[in-house]
Design an enzyme around this catalytic site. Structure first.
Site: not given
Length: 364
Positions: A106, A214, A287
């Site tokens: 990040r 995802h 998650d």
């Protein structure tokens, strides 16, 4: 069930929760500590950041999750983190990010943060001692910015070279469990020395999978191997008790007979294998519960209630699929409503609160 009866049922548990020096004022506060959310904004002056700070101060949110859009500058990150911490000094928020190295970061060079290689590169090029020095430097720099949780190390085994989410990005240290264990240990020790918490992931093992959670449904029934538990087994046996992050992976023999029920919503994996078989006593975190494997198959209410009943302590929502300031309130509303209707669910919230408070004691 009337709220008064639920609170009477919870009274002994509230006393236990208070024994660490932090008193739970309400069911709402306990539920709030189970929520970690992503947010919009990249400056302490943004209205969205100020609103999140107020939620933390009121005990409605237990932590925050950073993504790249939240990072405009390191000074901005440091200021936001200081504000989040100041909002609740007695029960500090989890201030979290994924800073594994390589593609999963990040904080990047673009904002002046020195990047590190991915796990596969570290294991291939660096000794265990060299890796520990690398991760020690990383952890110290993260702590200096005000972070207290780094979602790592990856405990997955690199079993499928065509894996779309682990192998593709070099996120696993190796295919061999002993190598993974050794490098996981360096990551954990380095962060602990800097006063940061870590999270083993992605339980029960994402390295053999053939799809990306995802995007949608991931079935590991025919690919998952028992060896994928070895890093968890070894590290927990050594006393690891911080976070374990649960992935959204479906295994038919561990789903309790519910077709398509992923590991993050399955008691057999969390209470059965992780806590019962492996003996994990720390905090279980999901998650991102907005990944396709979850949001495409379950409503918000189903996600929250199933996760908590399965043994989840912290519900992680990136707040990216439909960004809104009300998300934490919605999650907390589901938790409280279910607890008021079901004493067993209320007891689960109290258990999670006790684990969360005990872990937060380490970051004061």
């Amino acid at each position: 069930m009337p709220k008064s009866l639920v609170l009477r049922f919870l009274a002994p548990l509230l006393v236990l929760a208070a024994s660490g020096g932090v008193h739970a004022q309400s069911l709402e506060e306990m539920a709030g500590q189970m929520i970690v959310v992503g947010f919009e904004g990249d400056s302490v002056d943004d209205r969205s950041v100020a609103a999140l700070r107020e939620e933390i101060a009121q005990g409605h949110v237990g932590g925050v999750m950073y993504l790249k859009p939240n990072v405009a500058s390191l000074a901005g990150v440091e200021a936001m983190n200081a504000a989040f911490r100041a909002a609740s000094p007695d029960l500090p928020p989890f201030i979290t990010l994924d800073q594994e190295g390589g593609a999963v970061e990040r904080l990047t060079q673009a904002v002046g943060f020195t990047e590190i290689p991915d796990a596969a590169t570290v294991a291939a090029r660096s000794s265990v001692a060299e890796a520990e020095a690398l991760y020690a430097d990383l952890a110290q720099r993260l702590a200096a910015l005000g972070f207290n949780v780094n979602f790592g190390p990856v405990a997955d085994l690199d079993l499928n070279p065509d894996n779309q989410i682990i192998a593709r990005y070099g996120r696993a240290f190796a295919a061999d469990p002993q190598t993974v264990i050794a490098y996981d240990q360096t990551f954990i020790r380095a962060h602990e020395a800097a006063g940061m918490l870590t999270a083993l992931k992605h339980f029960p093992g994402h390295g053999s999978s053939t799809a990306d959670s995802h995007e949608g449904f991931v079935d590991i029934t025919d690919t998952w191997q028992e060896s994928e538990l070895e890093p968890y087994r070894a590290l927990i046996a050594e006393g690891y008790d911080e976070f374990v992050m649960i992935a959204h992976l479906y295994h038919a023999r561990y789903s309790g007979g519910v077709e398509g029920l992923p590991s993050s919503l399955t008691p057999r994996w969390i209470d059965g294998v992780l806590r019962g078989e492996l003996g994990f006593t720390g905090v279980v975190i999901s998650d991102d519960l907005e990944m396709g494997a979850i949001r495409k198959h379950f409503t918000l209410e189903e996600t929250v209630t199933r996760a908590v009943r399965a043994g989840m302590d912290v519900l992680l929502f990136s707040n990216t699929s439909d960004p809104r300031a009300s998300l934490a309130d919605e999650i907390r509303g589901v938790l409280v409503a279910e607890a008021e209707a079901d004493p067993a669910f209320a007891a689960r919230i109290a258990e999670s609160y006790q684990r969360i408070v005990a872990l937060k004691d380490r970051i004061r």
